[in-house]
Design a protein around this motif. Structure first.
Motif, mmCIF file in Angstrom:
data_model
loop_
_atom_site.group_PDB
_atom_site.id
_atom_site.type_symbol
_atom_site.label_atom_id
_atom_site.label_comp_id
_atom_site.label_asym_id
_atom_site.label_seq_id
_atom_site.Cartn_x
_atom_site.Cartn_y
_atom_site.Cartn_z
ATOM 1 N N ASN A 163 66.202 21.868 174.285
ATOM 2 C CA ASN A 163 66.130 23.284 173.926
ATOM 3 C C ASN A 163 67.370 23.669 173.121
ATOM 4 O O ASN A 163 68.441 23.967 173.669
ATOM 5 N N ALA A 164 67.250 23.581 171.805
ATOM 6 C CA ALA A 164 68.368 23.936 170.935
ATOM 7 C C ALA A 164 68.207 25.369 170.453
ATOM 8 O O ALA A 164 67.102 25.845 170.210
ATOM 9 N N ALA A 165 69.330 26.055 170.298
ATOM 10 C CA ALA A 165 69.274 27.468 169.919
ATOM 11 C C ALA A 165 68.984 27.649 168.436
ATOM 12 O O ALA A 165 68.378 28.625 168.041
ATOM 13 N N GLN A 166 69.446 26.716 167.580
ATOM 14 C CA GLN A 166 69.251 26.875 166.144
ATOM 15 C C GLN A 166 68.289 25.815 165.615
ATOM 16 O O GLN A 166 68.069 24.794 166.251
ATOM 17 N N ALA A 167 67.771 26.115 164.412
ATOM 18 C CA ALA A 167 66.784 25.207 163.814
ATOM 19 C C ALA A 167 67.429 23.882 163.452
ATOM 20 O O ALA A 167 68.621 23.791 163.192
ATOM 21 N N LEU A 168 66.609 22.846 163.427
ATOM 22 C CA LEU A 168 67.084 21.493 163.140
ATOM 23 C C LEU A 168 67.098 21.289 161.624
ATOM 24 O O LEU A 168 66.100 21.470 160.943
ATOM 25 N N ASP A 169 68.268 20.885 161.089
ATOM 26 C CA ASP A 169 68.435 20.650 159.654
ATOM 27 C C ASP A 169 68.561 19.150 159.431
ATOM 28 O O ASP A 169 69.518 18.526 159.886
ATOM 29 N N LEU A 170 67.568 18.560 158.736
ATOM 30 C CA LEU A 170 67.559 17.117 158.525
ATOM 31 C C LEU A 170 68.090 16.727 157.154
ATOM 32 O O LEU A 170 67.987 15.562 156.770
ATOM 33 N N SER A 171 68.603 17.676 156.386
ATOM 34 C CA SER A 171 69.155 17.328 155.088
ATOM 35 C C SER A 171 70.495 16.623 155.269
ATOM 36 O O SER A 171 71.327 17.045 156.079
ATOM 37 N N ILE A 172 70.674 15.503 154.550
ATOM 38 C CA ILE A 172 71.904 14.731 154.683
ATOM 39 C C ILE A 172 72.456 14.432 153.289
ATOM 40 O O ILE A 172 71.728 14.402 152.295
ATOM 41 N N ASP A 173 73.763 14.231 153.215
ATOM 42 C CA ASP A 173 74.439 13.877 151.970
ATOM 43 C C ASP A 173 74.531 12.366 151.902
ATOM 44 O O ASP A 173 75.194 11.737 152.731
ATOM 45 N N MET A 174 73.822 11.774 150.926
ATOM 46 C CA MET A 174 73.867 10.328 150.799
ATOM 47 C C MET A 174 74.445 9.907 149.452
ATOM 48 O O MET A 174 74.183 8.816 148.962
ATOM 49 N N SER A 175 75.234 10.802 148.868
ATOM 50 C CA SER A 175 75.826 10.463 147.574
ATOM 51 C C SER A 175 76.761 9.275 147.683
ATOM 52 O O SER A 175 76.794 8.404 146.803
ATOM 53 N N ASP A 176 77.552 9.213 148.782
ATOM 54 C CA ASP A 176 78.459 8.076 148.948
ATOM 55 C C ASP A 176 77.692 6.773 149.134
ATOM 56 O O ASP A 176 78.079 5.721 148.613
ATOM 57 N N LEU A 177 76.569 6.836 149.894
ATOM 58 C CA LEU A 177 75.763 5.639 150.110
ATOM 59 C C LEU A 177 75.078 5.208 148.812
ATOM 60 O O LEU A 177 74.952 4.009 148.532
ATOM 61 N N LYS A 178 74.626 6.185 148.046
ATOM 62 C CA LYS A 178 73.985 5.857 146.780
ATOM 63 C C LYS A 178 74.979 5.194 145.834
ATOM 64 O O LYS A 178 74.665 4.214 145.153
ATOM 65 N N GLN A 179 76.227 5.745 145.816
ATOM 66 C CA GLN A 179 77.267 5.155 144.987
ATOM 67 C C GLN A 179 77.614 3.752 145.467
ATOM 68 O O GLN A 179 77.817 2.821 144.673
ATOM 69 N N SER A 180 77.618 3.576 146.804
ATOM 70 C CA SER A 180 77.911 2.254 147.369
ATOM 71 C C SER A 180 76.838 1.243 146.978
ATOM 72 O O SER A 180 77.141 0.092 146.634
ATOM 73 N N PHE A 181 75.582 1.676 147.033
ATOM 74 C CA PHE A 181 74.493 0.779 146.651
ATOM 75 C C PHE A 181 74.562 0.426 145.165
ATOM 76 O O PHE A 181 74.343 -0.710 144.756
ATOM 77 N N ALA A 182 74.892 1.446 144.336
ATOM 78 C CA ALA A 182 74.981 1.216 142.893
ATOM 79 C C ALA A 182 76.065 0.192 142.564
ATOM 80 O O ALA A 182 75.926 -0.614 141.635
ATOM 81 N N GLN A 183 77.134 0.205 143.334
ATOM 82 C CA GLN A 183 78.222 -0.733 143.079
ATOM 83 C C GLN A 183 77.837 -2.178 143.408
ATOM 84 O O GLN A 183 78.487 -3.111 142.963
ATOM 85 N N THR A 184 76.782 -2.352 144.235
ATOM 86 C CA THR A 184 76.343 -3.703 144.605
ATOM 87 C C THR A 184 75.279 -4.252 143.676
ATOM 88 O O THR A 184 74.831 -5.388 143.861
ATOM 89 N N LEU A 185 74.832 -3.463 142.696
ATOM 90 C CA LEU A 185 73.728 -3.907 141.851
ATOM 91 C C LEU A 185 74.092 -5.157 141.053
ATOM 92 O O LEU A 185 73.268 -6.060 140.878
ATOM 93 N N GLU A 186 75.324 -5.210 140.560
ATOM 94 C CA GLU A 186 75.720 -6.377 139.786
ATOM 95 C C GLU A 186 75.751 -7.627 140.670
ATOM 96 O O GLU A 186 75.322 -8.716 140.271
ATOM 97 N N GLN A 187 76.228 -7.457 141.926
ATOM 98 C CA GLN A 187 76.219 -8.584 142.871
ATOM 99 C C GLN A 187 74.784 -9.020 143.182
ATOM 100 O O GLN A 187 74.498 -10.219 143.300
ATOM 101 N N GLU A 188 73.903 -8.044 143.336
ATOM 102 C CA GLU A 188 72.495 -8.368 143.597
ATOM 103 C C GLU A 188 71.922 -9.173 142.433
ATOM 104 O O GLU A 188 71.134 -10.106 142.612
#
Length: 953
Positions: A851-876
């Motif tokens: 029973n939570a008092a406020q609404a559930l917010d599922l939005s997340i910031d994945m800019s750092d993860l996206k940048q991390s994945f992009a940096q591995t593209l050359e290795q891939e």
């Protein structure tokens, strides 16, 4: 006074009454004869029934048909009222009356009913004689059911006189006929009768099995009489196998039913069975009462067999109570009835009791003689069966010998005939041989000539076939070279084109204030996108020609497709002041199963051409339903085409003429590609056009509208929810098995936002160990992981007894793949990229909510993860090249799957798409596609890595 005399007196009295009253009023009209016969069964008492029947039988003008019907009716009434002697007399009259017609229904009925009456009377030997006569008539009448009925009745009579061999033979004959021609009621009756034979043979297990099967059939047929017969026989089995409680319950059920229908004959036998059961458990008071009931009902039914059966337990009871005189009287009476009825089995039982009585009264000599007679009778009963079998075998042996002799004589006669025919044939053969010799010489010459011609023809065919094969190989190689060239050149073009578009987009973002530069950049972007679309069309055509393009069928509504397509053309039509008219004649909603992407591609091509070639007026899109599918009509008021232009409009790189290309542009691939796609879906595009009046393109696609239930299921599927949900947080533990580090971090963040405790592992082996030690509430399992994949991990968990929810987490979203995961035992499927709302709703089905008092917010910031994945593209890319050089296809497939999942999660759509295609080609061992897809994937990784460095996503 004998029973026959009683019957005669009754008849004379009734006839006298009729003589006094019959002509009282001759002027009164007589009722119809048929109605009088039918009224016999409705009369209140027996005397009136007999009086009316005799009155009818003495009518002079009574027809033979009515006389037979009257005898049948009164005989049936006598049988139902247990007046067996009178029933036999009436049926004997019917037999005598019908003897002139050997195959008539009346004769068969008379003989059969005499047997039934004698059986119910207890005169089983007489019933056998009557049934055998009825069987002879039935066989001549060639009626299978009549023969089966008589065989069945004979079996019941033989079993009562303890001729088990004959009884079983009759039952088997009836069973074979009922199997072919009978119904379920007949088969139930046969099971009941066969069980009676097994009871007499003391094979109680087999008898009990048959009786239970018969009971099931009787209950299904709602045949309560049949159920009562089964209960009575089960009571005998339970008594003989020392199960008194079951025996009393079964017999009591039968007795209750027979009381309800006032069946005194069966009541007599069932009370005998109850008395035997009471004697077995030493309850003499109950036994005395039941024996008296049995004797009462047997005498009431005038059933001598019932009286005989009741006398045996009565004599036993009297002997146990030291009533020697009463026992001796019962035994003497019982012996008299057994000898009268020919029941030697019951005679043996009474002799056993008689020896005991004689011994009890001190008559040892008489007791010894009785025992000797008892043993002789038992020995005789045993030998009779053996002698019967030996006689049958001897008869069969003699018949076999006689058959052999007749066959030998017949063969000798046939041999003599053959020899005579052979001599005659020799004369003809000598003449035929000469003719055949001439024919053979001619045929040999003809065949030799024909063989030479065939050899020459075969050489020419082989030479021509080799030429055609060489041409086909050359064409195939040329086609492969063309496909390879198209793939390579498209890859070479796409790599710099992607960089050009990326730089153009970057410059547009940086120099928005420079209008002149923005105009030039817009031209670059527009032409670059046009070139990109052209390359896509060329690749699609190449795939179609190589039969490598596969359709992906999904379920969608036509309304959604139209909304999607029309939104794309609202702005172009407004810019040219054209009216876009959509006419949808389909019922709403209209759910179909087609390839959404390819159907949309066809409609876009048709509408694009319509807008392109129309300067004034309108563009119409009409959707109609026909018997086998849908029709999409795109018509415009544009420049139109001539018949010669229409003839080549669907060819590759063709337009109406060169002037059209100069005026409007285009590659001439759109309609050709659309026609190929339409034919792949089983449809076709047709065109009708007039110069300066416009064109009409009609797309016919076969499909079926899905049912309302199917629509409801589709509409009731889990739908994505808004990012701001009023739903509460979840509580519980989730184990995440994911081998890609960035994916693992992203999904962990999402799960923790839902309020869940997250435990992560990187392969299937760790997942199994963690599940069996920590027992999480839900497991999210990637399919392809190192050391142990998700499928193998799930099988080990289920074998170890883990019953928690396990969801497949994979980028494979083809329908057959999802069905395969569910069949393997997964609780459900979550596709990559992860939809947070679908993930929440899936987990909410298995986990508790807080029973939570406020609404559930599922939005997340994945800019750092996206940048991390992009940096591995050359290795891939380097790892991809290493695996390609090692030609480790299994590892390459796993790497593509991993890359597909991660690229989908972080919205690198092109990489995910090509990785998915490369994985599918590796899985299906389509080696011809390996190099093309490898080069494309390497290019995409390089371009995307370069674009990300420039911050152009």
């Amino acid at each position: 006074m004998t029973k026959g005399f009683k019957w005669a007196v009754t008849t004379v009295l009734l006839v006298g009454i009729w003589s006094a009253q019959g002509h009282a009023d001759t002027s009164a009209a007589k009722p119809e004869i048929t109605s009088q016969i039918e009224a016999l069964s409705d009369m209140p008492n027996w005397q009136e029934q007999v009086l009316s029947a005799e009155r009818l039988l003495h009518v002079p003008e009574l027809s033979p048909k009515h006389r037979a019907a009257t005898l049948k009716a009164i005989g049936k009434i006598a049988l139902e009222s247990m007046r067996y002697e009178m029933a036999i007399r009436y049926f004997e009259q019917l037999e005598s009356f019908s003897r002139d017609e050997r195959l008539s229904d009346s004769l068969y009925h008379a003989l059969k009913m005499q047997g039934i009456s004698a059986f119910y009377q207890g005169d089983y030997a007489a019933s056998v004689v009557d049934y055998q006569q009825a069987l002879a008539v039935a066989e001549q009448r060639n009626n299978p059911i009549e023969r089966a009925d008589i065989h069945n009745n004979l079996g019941m009579s033989f079993i009562q006189i303890h001729d088990l061999e004959a009884s079983l033979e009759q039952y088997l004959a009836a069973y074979m006929l009922y199997e072919q021609h009978g119904n379920e009621q007949d088969r139930a009756d046969m099971l009941l009768n066969l069980a009676g034979v097994y009871i007499r043979q003391f094979r109680y297990d087999k008898a009990e099995e048959l009786l239970k099967r018969a009971k099931t059939l009787f209950e299904r047929l709602e045949d309560h009489y049949g159920v009562a017969l089964v209960q009575g026989n089960l009571g005998v089995i339970y008594t003989e196998s020392n199960r008194p409680e079951l025996a009393r319950e079964a017999v009591k059920a039968a007795v209750d039913y027979y009381h309800s229908i006032n069946d005194t004959r069966h009541l007599a036998f069932e009370y005998v069975n109850m008395a035997k059961l009471s004697l077995l458990i030493r309850d003499y008071s109950a036994a005395e009462q039941e024996v008296n009931f049995a004797m009462y009902y047997a005498e009431k039914a005038d059933n001598q067999a019932g009286i005989m059966h009741a006398l045996h337990p009565m004599a036993r009871l009297q002997l146990m109570r030291d009533d020697i005189a009463g026992a001796e009287a019962s035994i003497d009476r019982g012996l008299m009835l057994t000898r009268k009825l020919g029941d030697r089995l019951r005679e043996r039982e009474f002799l056993h009791l008689l020896a005991l009585v004689q011994a009890a009264t001190g008559k040892m000599q008489s007791a010894a003689e009785t025992l000797d007679y008892y043993r002789d009778l038992q020995f005789s009963l045993l030998n009779e069966g053996l002698i019967t079998r030996l006689n049958k075998y001897q008869s069969k042996f003699e018949e076999s010998q006689l058959s052999q002799e007749l066959a030998q004589m017949k063969q000798a006669q046939e041999l003599q005939q053959l020899q005579d025919e052979q001599r005659n044939q020799l004369l003809w053969m000598s003449g035929l041989i000469l003719c055949l010799a001439l024919i053979s010489v001619f045929a040999f010459y003809h065949r030799a000539t024909e063989r030479r011609a065939k050899i020459e023809l075969s050489k020419k065919v082989a030479q021509r076939t080799a030429q055609l094969q060489q041409s086909a190989d050359e064409l195939r190689n040329a086609n492969q070279v063309k496909s390879q060239f198209l793939a390579n050149i498209s890859h070479e073009i796409r790599t710099p084109l992607t960089a050009i578009l990326g730089h153009a987009e970057s410059l547009q973002q940086d120099y928005t204030h420079d209008a002149h530069l923005m105009s030039s950049l817009a031209v670059v972007t527009r032409q670059g996108n046009h070139l990109k679309d052209l390359i896509s069309d060329v690749l699609d055509l190449s795939k179609i020609e190589a039969q490598r393009l596969e359709l992906e069928y999904t379920e969608f509504t036509i309304e959604n497709l139209l909304a999607d397509v029309c939104d794309m053309f609202q702005r172009p039509c407004m810019e040219k002041s054209l009216a876009l008219v959509v006419e949808n004649d389909l019922p709403v909603p209209y759910l179909v199963r087609l390839d959404y992407v390819r159907l949309k591609q066809i409609l876009i091509n048709l509408l694009s051409n319509a807008v392109k070639f129309t300067q004034h007026g309108q563009v119409e899109l009409i959707i109609r339903q026909y018997e086998d599918g849908l029709t999409f009509i795109v018509q415009d008021s544009g420049i139109g085409m001539s018949p010669s232009q229409v003839a080549r409009i669907f060819e590759c790189f063709q337009q109406g003429d060169n002037s059209i290309t100069r005026r409007f542009g285009g590659s001439g691939l759109g309609l050709s590609l659309s026609q190929h796609l339409a034919k792949m879906m089983g449809g076709e595009i047709s065109v009708h056009s007039e110069v300066e009046k416009g064109s009409q393109f009609k797309l016919v696609v076969p499909c079926a509208r899905l049912s309302y239930t199917k629509e409801a299921e589709c509409l009731n599927e889990v739908q994505p929810m808004p990012s701001q949900m009023p739903d509460p947080r979840l509580s519980g533990t989730v184990l995440l098995a994911e081998d890609h580090d960035d994916n693992r971090v992203l999904i962990t963040r999402l799960l923790e936002k839902m309020g869940l405790d997250v435990d992560t592992v990187s392969n299937g082996k760790q997942a199994v160990e963690r599940c069996l030690s920590a027992y999480p509430d839900v497991v999210l399992m990637d399919i392809q992981m190192p050391e142990m994949d998700g499928l193998e991990a799930l099988q080990l968990l289920r074998q170890a007894g883990f019953e928690g929810e396990v969801y497949a987490l994979t980028a494979n979203v083809m329908e057959h793949e999802i069905k395969g995961y569910l069949a393997q035992g997964f609780s459900g499927h979550l596709s990559k990229p992860i939809n947070s709302d679908v993930l929440y709703q899936t987990l909410a089905q298995s986990l508790q909510r807080t029973n939570a008092a406020q609404a559930l917010d599922l939005s997340i910031d994945m800019s750092d993860l996206k940048q991390s994945f992009a940096q591995t593209l050359e290795q891939e890319r380097y790892k991809l090249i290493d695996l390609w050089q090692e030609q480790d296809w299994q590892a390459l497939q796993h790497h593509c799957h991993k890359l597909n999942g991660a690229a989908s999660m972080f919205e690198f759509v092109h990489i995910a798409d090509i990785a998915s295609q490369f994985e599918a080609a590796l899985k299906q061992e389509q080696t011809a596609l390996y190099q093309d897809l490898f080069l494309i994937l390497c290019d995409e990784l390089k371009v995307c890595s370069y674009s990300e460095q420039l911050d152009v996503s």
